[in-house]
Design a protein around this motif. Structure first.
Motif, PDB file in Angstrom:
ATOM      1  N   VAL A  97       0.879  -1.076   0.033  1.00 16.22           N
ATOM      2  CA  VAL A  97       0.019   0.215  -0.131  1.00 16.22           C
ATOM      3  C   VAL A  97       0.677   1.269   0.057  1.00 16.22           C
ATOM      4  O   VAL A  97       1.816   1.388   0.776  1.00 16.22           O
ATOM      5  CB  VAL A  97      -1.121  -0.054   1.147  1.00 16.22           C
ATOM      6  CG1 VAL A  97      -1.736   1.144   1.213  1.00 16.22           C
ATOM      7  CG2 VAL A  97      -1.708  -1.360   1.234  1.00 16.22           C
ATOM      8  N   VAL A  98       0.509   2.161  -0.743  1.00 16.60           N
ATOM      9  CA  VAL A  98       1.138   3.331  -0.939  1.00 16.60           C
ATOM     10  C   VAL A  98       0.050   4.668  -0.691  1.00 16.60           C
ATOM     11  O   VAL A  98      -1.047   4.371  -1.358  1.00 16.60           O
ATOM     12  CB  VAL A  98       1.732   3.708  -2.193  1.00 16.60           C
ATOM     13  CG1 VAL A  98       2.324   5.199  -2.069  1.00 16.60           C
ATOM     14  CG2 VAL A  98       2.944   2.564  -2.601  1.00 16.60           C
ATOM     15  N   LYS A  99       0.272   5.528   0.330  1.00 17.57           N
ATOM     16  CA  LYS A  99      -0.736   6.253   0.951  1.00 17.57           C
ATOM     17  C   LYS A  99       0.053   7.640   0.966  1.00 17.57           C
ATOM     18  O   LYS A  99       0.974   7.833   0.925  1.00 17.57           O
ATOM     19  CB  LYS A  99      -1.390   5.732   1.878  1.00 17.57           C
ATOM     20  CG  LYS A  99      -0.454   5.900   3.084  1.00 17.57           C
ATOM     21  CD  LYS A  99      -1.595   5.450   4.372  1.00 17.57           C
ATOM     22  CE  LYS A  99      -0.643   5.803   5.795  1.00 17.57           C
ATOM     23  NZ  LYS A  99      -0.491   7.143   6.043  1.00 17.57           N
TER      24      LYS A  99
ATOM     25  N   ARG B 170       4.144   3.935   3.099  1.00 25.40           N
ATOM     26  CA  ARG B 170       4.033   2.523   2.749  1.00 25.40           C
ATOM     27  C   ARG B 170       3.953   1.583   3.763  1.00 25.40           C
ATOM     28  O   ARG B 170       4.349   1.386   4.705  1.00 25.40           O
ATOM     29  CB  ARG B 170       5.462   2.191   1.868  1.00 25.40           C
ATOM     30  CG  ARG B 170       5.872   3.460   0.599  1.00 25.40           C
ATOM     31  CD  ARG B 170       6.988   2.833   0.092  1.00 25.40           C
ATOM     32  NE  ARG B 170       6.851   1.595  -0.564  1.00 25.40           N
ATOM     33  CZ  ARG B 170       6.303   1.368  -2.048  1.00 25.40           C
ATOM     34  NH1 ARG B 170       6.133   2.669  -2.645  1.00 25.40           N
ATOM     35  NH2 ARG B 170       6.085   0.436  -2.486  1.00 25.40           N
ATOM     36  N   ALA B 171       3.121   0.525   3.192  1.00 27.35           N
ATOM     37  CA  ALA B 171       2.852  -0.651   4.424  1.00 27.35           C
ATOM     38  C   ALA B 171       2.613  -1.878   3.471  1.00 27.35           C
ATOM     39  O   ALA B 171       2.057  -1.888   2.553  1.00 27.35           O
ATOM     40  CB  ALA B 171       1.704   0.123   4.905  1.00 27.35           C
ATOM     41  N   HIS B 172       3.010  -2.968   4.099  1.00 32.35           N
ATOM     42  CA  HIS B 172       2.876  -4.240   3.837  1.00 32.35           C
ATOM     43  C   HIS B 172       1.804  -4.796   4.669  1.00 32.35           C
ATOM     44  O   HIS B 172       1.948  -4.868   6.056  1.00 32.35           O
ATOM     45  CB  HIS B 172       4.093  -5.132   3.702  1.00 32.35           C
ATOM     46  CG  HIS B 172       3.773  -6.546   3.467  1.00 32.35           C
ATOM     47  ND1 HIS B 172       3.680  -6.877   2.039  1.00 32.35           N
ATOM     48  CD2 HIS B 172       3.603  -7.701   4.076  1.00 32.35           C
ATOM     49  CE1 HIS B 172       3.456  -8.070   2.124  1.00 32.35           C
ATOM     50  NE2 HIS B 172       3.503  -8.894   3.129  1.00 32.35           N
ATOM     51  N   VAL B 173       0.791  -4.988   3.971  1.00 33.86           N
ATOM     52  CA  VAL B 173      -0.596  -5.272   4.674  1.00 33.86           C
ATOM     53  C   VAL B 173      -0.817  -7.108   4.575  1.00 33.86           C
ATOM     54  O   VAL B 173      -1.154  -7.215   3.303  1.00 33.86           O
ATOM     55  CB  VAL B 173      -1.782  -4.746   4.713  1.00 33.86           C
ATOM     56  CG1 VAL B 173      -2.973  -5.031   5.413  1.00 33.86           C
ATOM     57  CG2 VAL B 173      -1.394  -3.317   4.831  1.00 33.86           C
ATOM     58  N   GLU B 174      -1.006  -7.751   5.670  1.00 28.16           N
ATOM     59  CA  GLU B 174      -1.214  -9.170   5.579  1.00 28.16           C
ATOM     60  C   GLU B 174      -2.635  -9.474   6.223  1.00 28.16           C
ATOM     61  O   GLU B 174      -2.853  -9.192   7.465  1.00 28.16           O
ATOM     62  CB  GLU B 174      -0.126 -10.102   6.017  1.00 28.16           C
ATOM     63  CG  GLU B 174       1.417 -10.094   5.555  1.00 28.16           C
ATOM     64  CD  GLU B 174       2.300 -10.868   6.037  1.00 28.16           C
ATOM     65  OE1 GLU B 174       1.731 -11.798   7.126  1.00 28.16           O
ATOM     66  OE2 GLU B 174       3.299 -10.452   6.051  1.00 28.16           O
ATOM     67  N   ILE B 175      -3.595 -10.253   5.379  1.00 28.20           N
ATOM     68  CA  ILE B 175      -4.819 -10.541   6.037  1.00 28.20           C
ATOM     69  C   ILE B 175      -5.013 -11.951   5.741  1.00 28.20           C
ATOM     70  O   ILE B 175      -5.057 -12.449   4.758  1.00 28.20           O
ATOM     71  CB  ILE B 175      -5.996  -9.803   5.363  1.00 28.20           C
ATOM     72  CG1 ILE B 175      -5.859  -8.228   5.469  1.00 28.20           C
ATOM     73  CG2 ILE B 175      -7.307  -9.937   6.016  1.00 28.20           C
ATOM     74  CD1 ILE B 175      -6.752  -7.395   4.562  1.00 28.20           C
TER      75      ILE B 175
END
Length: 242
Positions: free
Chosen positions: A46-48, A92-97
């Protein structure tokens, strides 16, 4: 969780303000069949800009939902099928669901709530969907029911091979009944079994290339028959040395 609706509403309002943007650079979804149902792992890059909440849609029957951001457990809220994941001040974030879908689940659904540059979905390691430049509001769905016909093909091949090997062993047993030698370890029997398995490997590869056999069935058969072939070759080499 008691303020879930309020958090999601605020996130929607913030995302509508000009100058606030959030983009999913990549979204990988892996679905695996397990005894309890379907284990789903979604990974997003994710880029925000200024938003602090990532909105994610997860189908209603999902259980045991766990979310991590950059490897750490994340705070999140829920309103129906929409989850609000707190990203804080990260740009920036690496998201795991990670979650579980019950075994009764017939279809997998995914709604895109943020612009997504690329998404890949795999079922049991096989790619079932790939898309690029998906806009907000897109919906995806496909069946995740086990394909009975594939299971029939798999067991048909394995059963046929076992029957052929049994016939070979019985034929040699009739010839060497008086020798007292283990027929299954006879070099001639092993060589015939090896040739048979090699021919089967060539046949399933041919069927796979012609799209008559799915990746799932092909990989399972190839792994099983190749392992048996290697074992036979090893036993033949040991016999030659002794």
């Amino acid at each position: 969780m008691r303020y879930a609706g309020l958090v999601v509403m605020l996130a929607i309002i913030v995302s509508a303000i000009p100058g606030y943007s959030m983009i999913i650079e990549s979204h990988d979804i892996s679905i695996k069949r397990i005894s309890e149902g379907f284990r789903v792992l979604e990974e997003m890059e994710v880029v925000k800009a200024n938003e602090t909440i990532l909105l994610v849609w997860i189908q209603g029957e999902a259980e045991d939902v766990a979310i991590k951001v950059n490897g750490s457990e994340a705070n999140f809220s829920r309103s129906g099928e929409v989850y609000g994941v707190e990203l804080g001040n990260l740009t920036r974030a690496h998201v795991e669901i990670d979650y579980l879908l019950p075994k009764e689940t017939q279809n997998f659904f995914k709604k895109i709530l943020q612009p997504c540059k690329k998404i890949i979905i795999k079922l049991d390691g096989n790619r079932v969907y790939e898309g690029v430049n998906l806009s907000e509001g897109c919906s995806l769905s496909f069946s995740i029911k086990e394909r009975v016909i594939e299971r029939i093909n798999y067991y048909m091949y394995t059963t046929l091979i076992l029957i052929l090997i049994l016939i070979i062993i019985l034929a040699y047993s009739a010839r060497k009944r008086r020798t007292g030698k283990m027929v299954t370890e006879d070099p001639d029997v092993l060589k015939v079994k090896k040739d048979l398995l090699m021919n089967v490997l060539k046949e399933i590869e041919k069927r796979h290339r012609s799209k008559e056999m799915s990746d799932e069935v092909y990989n399972r058969l190839k792994e099983e028959f190749k392992r048996e072939t290697v074992n036979i070759v090893r036993r033949l080499e040991e016999m030659e040395k002794s």
